[in-house]
Design a protein around this motif. Structure first.
Motif, PDB file in Angstrom:
ATOM      1  N   UNK A 152       0.716  -1.120   0.158  1.00 48.87           N
ATOM      2  CA  UNK A 152      -0.190  -0.078  -0.041  1.00 48.87           C
ATOM      3  C   UNK A 152       0.704   1.037   0.035  1.00 48.87           C
ATOM      4  N   UNK A 153       1.939   1.176   0.635  1.00 49.59           N
ATOM      5  CA  UNK A 153       2.997   2.338   0.793  1.00 49.59           C
ATOM      6  C   UNK A 153       3.564   2.616  -0.586  1.00 49.59           C
ATOM      7  N   UNK A 154       3.961   1.730  -1.481  1.00 48.43           N
ATOM      8  CA  UNK A 154       4.370   1.766  -2.512  1.00 48.43           C
ATOM      9  C   UNK A 154       3.134   2.411  -3.489  1.00 48.43           C
ATOM     10  N   UNK A 155       2.050   2.143  -3.304  1.00 48.81           N
ATOM     11  CA  UNK A 155       0.880   2.703  -4.334  1.00 48.81           C
ATOM     12  C   UNK A 155       0.121   3.741  -3.359  1.00 48.81           C
ATOM     13  N   UNK A 156       0.604   4.559  -2.728  1.00 46.10           N
ATOM     14  CA  UNK A 156      -0.061   5.502  -2.021  1.00 46.10           C
ATOM     15  C   UNK A 156      -0.915   6.320  -2.966  1.00 46.10           C
ATOM     16  N   UNK A 207       1.939   3.693   6.974  1.00 41.70           N
ATOM     17  CA  UNK A 207       2.193   5.070   7.566  1.00 41.70           C
ATOM     18  C   UNK A 207       3.498   5.297   7.828  1.00 41.70           C
ATOM     19  N   UNK A 208       4.298   4.221   8.355  1.00 42.12           N
ATOM     20  CA  UNK A 208       5.647   4.548   8.596  1.00 42.12           C
ATOM     21  C   UNK A 208       6.704   4.315   7.535  1.00 42.12           C
ATOM     22  N   UNK A 209       6.205   3.714   6.501  1.00 41.35           N
ATOM     23  CA  UNK A 209       7.188   3.429   5.257  1.00 41.35           C
ATOM     24  C   UNK A 209       6.871   4.636   4.400  1.00 41.35           C
ATOM     25  N   UNK A 210       5.689   5.169   4.342  1.00 37.54           N
ATOM     26  CA  UNK A 210       5.417   6.482   3.604  1.00 37.54           C
ATOM     27  C   UNK A 210       6.179   7.631   3.996  1.00 37.54           C
ATOM     28  N   UNK A 241      20.605   7.538  -8.245  1.00 37.51           N
ATOM     29  CA  UNK A 241      20.360   6.392  -9.109  1.00 37.51           C
ATOM     30  C   UNK A 241      20.566   5.157  -8.573  1.00 37.51           C
ATOM     31  N   UNK A 242      20.435   5.062  -7.266  1.00 42.46           N
ATOM     32  CA  UNK A 242      20.227   3.633  -6.598  1.00 42.46           C
ATOM     33  C   UNK A 242      19.009   2.974  -6.872  1.00 42.46           C
ATOM     34  N   UNK A 243      19.275   1.680  -7.232  1.00 41.48           N
ATOM     35  CA  UNK A 243      17.745   0.958  -7.519  1.00 41.48           C
ATOM     36  C   UNK A 243      16.877   1.170  -6.595  1.00 41.48           C
ATOM     37  N   UNK A 244      15.643   1.273  -7.193  1.00 40.30           N
ATOM     38  CA  UNK A 244      14.370   1.129  -6.081  1.00 40.30           C
ATOM     39  C   UNK A 244      14.328   0.341  -5.089  1.00 40.30           C
ATOM     40  N   UNK A 245      14.552  -1.032  -5.444  1.00 42.10           N
ATOM     41  CA  UNK A 245      14.561  -2.234  -4.716  1.00 42.10           C
ATOM     42  C   UNK A 245      15.415  -1.858  -3.428  1.00 42.10           C
ATOM     43  N   UNK A 246      16.819  -1.506  -3.754  1.00 43.08           N
ATOM     44  CA  UNK A 246      17.585  -1.311  -2.867  1.00 43.08           C
ATOM     45  C   UNK A 246      17.417   0.064  -1.955  1.00 43.08           C
ATOM     46  N   UNK A 247      16.564   0.831  -2.381  1.00 46.73           N
ATOM     47  CA  UNK A 247      16.435   1.945  -1.461  1.00 46.73           C
ATOM     48  C   UNK A 247      15.353   1.545  -0.590  1.00 46.73           C
ATOM     49  N   UNK A 248      14.315   1.017  -0.984  1.00 43.61           N
ATOM     50  CA  UNK A 248      13.046   0.499  -0.257  1.00 43.61           C
ATOM     51  C   UNK A 248      13.441  -0.606   0.727  1.00 43.61           C
ATOM     52  N   UNK A 249      14.338  -1.634   0.343  1.00 44.34           N
ATOM     53  CA  UNK A 249      14.657  -2.609   0.959  1.00 44.34           C
ATOM     54  C   UNK A 249      15.711  -2.365   2.158  1.00 44.34           C
ATOM     55  N   UNK A 291      11.176  -0.228  10.342  1.00 46.15           N
ATOM     56  CA  UNK A 291      10.781  -1.379  11.123  1.00 46.15           C
ATOM     57  C   UNK A 291      10.793  -0.991  12.596  1.00 46.15           C
ATOM     58  N   UNK A 292      11.337  -0.098  13.041  1.00 48.51           N
ATOM     59  CA  UNK A 292      11.356   0.275  14.574  1.00 48.51           C
ATOM     60  C   UNK A 292       9.948   0.289  15.169  1.00 48.51           C
ATOM     61  N   UNK A 293       9.105   0.929  14.879  1.00 49.07           N
ATOM     62  CA  UNK A 293       7.792   0.932  15.491  1.00 49.07           C
ATOM     63  C   UNK A 293       7.062  -0.236  15.145  1.00 49.07           C
TER      64      UNK A 293
END
Length: 313
Positions: free
Chosen positions: A120-124, A201-204, A219-227, A235-237
């Motif tokens: 959901x966060x990636x398709x906000x 909410x936290x990821x957004x 130019x960092x790949x999106x998968x690496x940026x997110x993961x 992840x803390x909350x």
């Protein structure tokens, strides 16, 4: 780190004392005589009642009764039922079932909740995001009791009637881990919804931070940026919520275990309250408090793993 753990364990002592004192006071305040209730409609012999009341310190003031109980707990003795059975043996025979149920529910909660929240966060703002939010709202709105009976009927009874195959057992634990799948989902349903919303909410919010924008601009790949960057900091909350929710899941197992006839401590707690088995009720609640304290300690230690900036002095 060692000093921090020791300090947290010392801080847990007043929490344990306060929680057990409160539940002991509530059980103590229940009307009626627990010894007489053992005999049902029959009148208990007075000499037997006198002996048992003296044996279980029921003639003593409340604070004296509590002292006898808590001093036994610190020695590993949770007391005995009015039938003479050790409470620790009752808990030992039931605890594994509830632990299996709670951990299965926790894994489902973590996988489904974080997965849907990430989706959901990636398709906000899109249709997929709205659909996920609407689904979580339904899960939050429907009581666990209703969800349990409906899924038990549809997935346990009707699906078996239409296919001839039992995909989800609806009673007992005879089928091993398979027996816990449906009860665990029912138990974790509301928590999945809350964790999904929290993850979204936290990821957004993390994705809107400057360091994430800088990583994308480089130019960092999106998968690496997110993961590697966004999700780890978000992840803390989520870990905090999951740690606190373990105790909630074990406590909430009372309804789920009753619906699916699981022989765990939740069902035993319900039966003990009904039968006024005070030692069992207080013993189970004391165990749940200890689990909650331990889970929160583990969560605090995980903070340093997720965020190296966090240090314990």
């Amino acid at each position: 780190m060692g000093r921090y753990i020791l300090r947290r364990l010392l801080q847990a002592i007043p929490v344990l004392l306060g929680a057990t004192l409160l539940i002991y006071a509530i059980v103590f305040a229940l009307p009626g005589d627990p010894i007489a209730s053992m005999y049902g409609d029959k009148r208990a012999p007075q000499n037997v009642v006198d002996v048992m009341r003296e044996q279980y310190h029921l003639n003593d003031p409340f604070i004296v009764q509590y002292w006898h109980y808590i001093s036994g707990v610190f020695q590993g003795d949770f007391g005995r039922t009015f039938a003479g059975v050790e409470v620790s043996s009752i808990i030992g025979s039931k605890f594994q079932v509830t632990l299996n149920l709670a951990f299965t529910a926790l894994v489902m909660e973590a996988v489904i909740g974080v997965g849907l929240g990430l989706y959901a966060a990636l398709r906000r703002g899109r249709a997929q995001d709205t659909m996920v939010l609407a689904s979580t709202l339904v899960l939050i709105s429907v009581p666990t009791l209703v969800t349990g009976f409906v899924l038990q009927l549809l997935l346990g009874v009707r699906l078996k009637q239409s296919t001839g195959i039992e995909f989800f057992p609806i009673s007992g634990v005879a089928d091993g881990l398979h027996s816990y799948l449906l009860p665990a989902f029912v138990l974790a349903g509301t928590s999945i919804a809350y964790l999904t919303r929290l993850t979204r909410t936290s990821l957004a919010e993390t994705l809107r931070t400057d360091y994430i924008r800088t990583a994308v601009a480089k130019g960092m790949p999106r998968r690496r940026v997110v993961g590697r960057h966004a999700l780890r900091n978000a992840l803390i909350p989520l870990v905090t919520y999951l740690g606190a929710d373990l105790g909630t899941l074990m406590g909430g197992a009372v309804i789920t275990e009753t619906i699916f006839n699981l022989p765990g401590i939740g069902q035993e707690l319900f039966r003990s309250v009904y039968e006024r088995q005070q030692p069992v009720v207080v013993g189970i609640v004391t165990l749940l408090v200890l689990v909650y304290i331990l889970a929160n300690l583990i969560v605090d230690l995980l903070y340093a793993v997720l965020d190296p900036r966090i240090r314990y002095e």
